[in-house]
Enzyme design. Structure first.
Site, PDB file in Angstrom:
ATOM      1  N   ASN A  71      -5.800  -4.066 -12.516  1.00 49.83           N
ATOM      2  CA  ASN A  71      -6.538  -4.398 -11.271  1.00 49.83           C
ATOM      3  C   ASN A  71      -6.443  -2.733 -10.679  1.00 49.83           C
ATOM      4  OD1 ASN A  71      -6.802  -4.270  -8.269  1.00 49.83           O
ATOM      5  ND2 ASN A  71      -5.176  -5.628  -7.965  1.00 49.83           N
ATOM      6  N   PHE A 104       0.694  -5.903  -3.095  1.00 51.38           N
ATOM      7  CA  PHE A 104       1.267  -6.330  -4.202  1.00 51.38           C
ATOM      8  C   PHE A 104       3.160  -6.387  -3.724  1.00 51.38           C
ATOM      9  CE2 PHE A 104      -1.264  -3.145  -6.987  1.00 51.38           C
ATOM     10  CZ  PHE A 104      -2.226  -3.966  -6.541  1.00 51.38           C
ATOM     11  N   THR A 122      -2.302  -0.951  -1.752  1.00 46.69           N
ATOM     12  CA  THR A 122      -1.109   0.092  -2.421  1.00 46.69           C
ATOM     13  C   THR A 122      -1.825   1.323  -2.567  1.00 46.69           C
ATOM     14  OG1 THR A 122      -0.630  -1.151  -3.957  1.00 46.69           O
ATOM     15  CG2 THR A 122      -0.183   0.484  -4.743  1.00 46.69           C
ATOM     16  N   LEU A 131      -3.823 -15.148  -5.048  1.00 48.64           N
ATOM     17  CA  LEU A 131      -3.742 -16.748  -4.448  1.00 48.64           C
ATOM     18  C   LEU A 131      -1.800 -17.645  -5.004  1.00 48.64           C
ATOM     19  CD1 LEU A 131      -6.282 -18.963  -3.168  1.00 48.64           C
ATOM     20  CD2 LEU A 131      -3.636 -20.053  -4.176  1.00 48.64           C
TER      21      LEU A 131
HETATM   22  C1  LIG Z   1      -4.176 -12.473   1.172  1.00 51.28           C
HETATM   23  C2  LIG Z   1      -4.772 -11.790  -0.361  1.00 51.28           C
HETATM   24  C3  LIG Z   1      -4.185 -11.853  -1.341  1.00 51.28           C
HETATM   25  C4  LIG Z   1      -4.553 -10.357  -2.406  1.00 51.28           C
HETATM   26  N1  LIG Z   1      -4.029 -10.182  -3.429  1.00 51.28           N
HETATM   27  C5  LIG Z   1      -4.936  -9.536  -4.025  1.00 51.28           C
HETATM   28  C6  LIG Z   1      -3.633  -9.322  -5.551  1.00 51.28           C
HETATM   29  O1  LIG Z   1      -2.948  -9.778  -5.878  1.00 51.28           O
HETATM   30  N2  LIG Z   1      -4.619  -8.871  -6.666  1.00 51.28           N
HETATM   31  C7  LIG Z   1      -6.110  -8.969  -6.701  1.00 51.28           C
HETATM   32  O2  LIG Z   1      -6.001  -8.042  -8.241  1.00 51.28           O
HETATM   33  N3  LIG Z   1      -6.997  -9.203  -5.451  1.00 51.28           N
HETATM   34  C8  LIG Z   1      -6.592 -10.000  -4.785  1.00 51.28           C
HETATM   35  N4  LIG Z   1      -6.709 -10.752  -3.143  1.00 51.28           N
HETATM   36  C9  LIG Z   1      -8.615 -10.006  -3.326  1.00 51.28           C
HETATM   37  C10 LIG Z   1      -9.221 -12.153  -4.418  1.00 51.28           C
HETATM   38  O3  LIG Z   1      -9.097 -11.898  -5.425  1.00 51.28           O
HETATM   39  C11 LIG Z   1     -10.558 -11.180  -4.543  1.00 51.28           C
HETATM   40  O4  LIG Z   1     -11.202 -10.594  -5.327  1.00 51.28           O
HETATM   41  C12 LIG Z   1     -11.045 -11.013  -2.772  1.00 51.28           C
HETATM   42  O5  LIG Z   1     -10.156 -11.786  -1.437  1.00 51.28           O
HETATM   43  C13 LIG Z   1     -12.289 -11.686  -2.417  1.00 51.28           C
HETATM   44  O6  LIG Z   1     -12.904 -13.072  -2.510  1.00 51.28           O
HETATM   45  P1  LIG Z   1     -12.997 -14.190  -1.041  1.00 51.28           P
HETATM   46  O7  LIG Z   1     -13.881 -13.630  -0.157  1.00 51.28           O
HETATM   47  O8  LIG Z   1     -13.236 -15.368  -2.358  1.00 51.28           O
HETATM   48  O9  LIG Z   1     -11.467 -14.503  -0.814  1.00 51.28           O
HETATM   49  C14 LIG Z   1      -6.022 -10.853  -2.798  1.00 51.28           C
HETATM   50  C15 LIG Z   1      -7.487 -11.415  -1.336  1.00 51.28           C
HETATM   51  C16 LIG Z   1      -5.940 -11.954   0.046  1.00 51.28           C
HETATM   52  C17 LIG Z   1      -7.357 -12.727   1.118  1.00 51.28           C
END
Ligand SMILES: Cc1cc2nc3c(=O)[nH]c(=O)nc-3n(C[C@H](O)[C@H](O)[C@H](O)COP(=O)(O)O)c2cc1C
Length: 341
Positions: free
Chosen positions: A171, A114, A177, A63
Site C-alpha cells: 500500500n 493505519f 500517512t 475493513l
Molecule cells: C474506513 C476505511 C479504512 C480504510 N483503510 C484502508 C487500509 O488500511 N488500507 C488500504 O489499502 N485501503 C484502505 N481503505 C481503502 C479501501 O480499501 C478502498 O480502496 C476504498 O475505500 C475504495 O473502495 P470503496 O469505495 O468500495 O470503499 C480504507 C477505506 C475506508 C473507508
C-alpha cells in the site's frame, strides 16, 4: 430487510463504534454457525496472479485491519478477503473523530492513519485460523518511520506475512500517512519495488512458494504518472495493480456536511475516478498482469462495469456499510449474468 433494521441502529452510532459492533456481531453469528452457506449464489472461479480465486468478489483492505474477522467475512460469499493495512509496530492512528458518513452520496471520509495492532498480532491470527478463500495481506509503514527508511518497514512486513498470505499488497496510496503517496514517484517506486522483488526471490527459495505481490495505487494520478507506475510495476515483476485507494478530491460531495473533513473519500462519488484510473492501467499494463478494481461499488452492475473495463477481480468496502452483506450476492449474480467472451 434485517440489515436495513440493523443499519438504523448502526447509523445512530459513531461510525467507528458502529463498525466494531457490526463486525463483532458478524463474528458471533459466524461462531454460532448462522452465517454458514448464507450466500446461495455460486461464483465463477477466476485464475489470475497464479492463483485460483473461488469468485471475483473480495473485501477491500481496511475493513478487517488486524485479521480478526476474515473467516466470518468469507462466509458471506466473498472469494477473497484482503486484511490490513498492517505495519511493523502497533500504532493508534490519528485522533478521533476520524471517520465520517456522507449518507446522501453513500460515501465515507476517513483519516484513520493505519491504526492497527502490528504485524505480529496479525500473523498470530492468520496462523491459528484456516480460511478457504484467498487471503490477501496488505502492508504499510509506521507513521513515525522516516520516509527514507520506508522500505525497511515494507520488507519487515513482507518477511513476516509471506508464509501465510495468498497474495501481499504493497500500500503506497493511503492519503492518511504523511508522504506515503510520494512512494508512487518513479525513483522511489523503482527503489521500493526493486528491494521487495529481490527479497521475494530469497523468500520463494526459502518457502518453496512464490507469493504474488500487488501494488495499490491512488485515484489522484495524472496520465504520465500512470504510465510511469505501470512501467515500474511491470519491470519489477509485480503480479497485480489494485486500483484504487480513497481520493483526496471532493468532487461530487462539495457542500455536504463533513465534505470539508480531511482524509480519503470512498464510496459512490469515487467510482468515476477509480474506473478511469482502472481503465488507464489496463491500457498500460501487460495483458498478463492482473488488475483489481475497487472504488464506489454499490450494486452488482458497478462490479460488472469494473470487469468490463479490464479488472480481473473487484473489491468493495464502503458499499458494505450502505448496502449490507447482500451486496456480495448482488455482485455475484450480476457477474454470473455477464456474457463470457
Ligand atoms: C474506513 C476505511 C479504512 C480504510 N483503510 C484502508 C487500509 O488500511 N488500507 C488500504 O489499502 N485501503 C484502505 N481503505 C481503502 C479501501 O480499501 C478502498 O480502496 C476504498 O475505500 C475504495 O473502495 P470503496 O469505495 O468500495 O470503499 C480504507 C477505506 C475506508 C473507508
Amino acid at each position: 430487510m434485517f440489515y436495513r433494521l440493523a443499519q438504523k441502529v448502526l447509523f445512530a452510532t459513531d461510525p467507528e463504534q458502529a463498525h466494531l459492533l457490526a463486525l463483532q456481531s458478524l463474528r458471533l453469528a459466524h461462531t454460532l454457525g448462522a452465517t454458514r452457506r448464507r450466500c446461495a449464489v455460486p461464483g465463477r472461479p477466476v485464475h489470475c496472479m497464479g492463483l485460483e480465486f473461488p469468485n471475483a468478489v473480495g473485501v477491500a483492505a481496511g475493513l478487517d485491519k488486524n485479521a480478526e474477522y476474515f473467516e466470518a467475512l468469507g462466509d458471506l460469499g466473498f472469494g477473497f478477503v484482503e486484511v490490513g493495512t498492517i505495519t511493523p509496530r502497533p500504532q493508534p492512528g490519528n485522533p478521533r473523530p476520524r471517520v465520517f458518513r456522507l449518507p446522501e452520496k453513500q460515501a465515507l471520509i476517513n483519516r484513520l492513519g493505519f491504526n492497527n495492532k502490528g504485524v505480529d498480532f496479525l500473523v498470530q491470527r492468520v496462523r491459528e485460523h484456516r480460511f478457504k478463500g484467498i487471503l490477501g495481506i496488505n502492508i504499510g509503514k509506521n507513521a513515525d518511520t522516516p520516509m527514507e527508511r520506508a522500505a525497511e518497514d515494507y520488507l519487515h512486513c513482507l518477511e513476516k506475512v509471506y508464509p501465510w498470505a495468498g497474495y501481499i499488497t504493497v500500500n503506497i496510496s493511503s492519503p492518511n500517512t504523511r508522504d506515503l503517496r510520494s512512494l508512487q514517484a518513479v525513483a522511489a517506486l523503482e527503489d521500493l519495488l526493486g528491494q521487495l522483488e529481490q527479497r521475494r526471490v530469497l523468500l520463494t527459495r526459502e518457502h518453496g512458494r512464490r507469493v504474488p505481490i500487488a501494488v495499490k495505487v491512488a485515484p489522484d494520478l495524472q496520465p504520465a504518472e500512470i504510465a510511469d507506475i505501470a512501467r515500474v510495476v511491470a519491470s519489477n515483476r509485480m503480479d497485480a495493480v489494485i486500483a484504487t485507494n480513497t481520493t483526496i478530491d471532493r468532487e461530487g460531495v462539495a457542500g455536504l456536511p463533513h465534505a470539508g473533513e480531511s482524509g480519503g473519500l470512498s464510496g459512490r462519488p469515487l467510482k468515476p475516478k477509480a474506473d478511469h484510473i482502472l481503465q488507464a492501467f489496463r491500457q498500460q499494463l501487460p495483458a498478463t498482469m492482473a488488475l483489481v478494481g475497487v472504488g464506489g461499488i454499490t450494486c452488482g452492475q458497478d462490479a460488472v462495469n469494473k470487469l468490463q473495463l479490464g479488472a480481473n477481480l473487484v473489491q468493495f468496502y464502503t458499499g458494505m456499510i450502505y448496502q449490507g452483506p447482500g451486496l456480495v450476492e448482488d455482485c455475484l449474480k450480476a457477474i454470473n449474468g455477464m456474457s463470457v467472451e
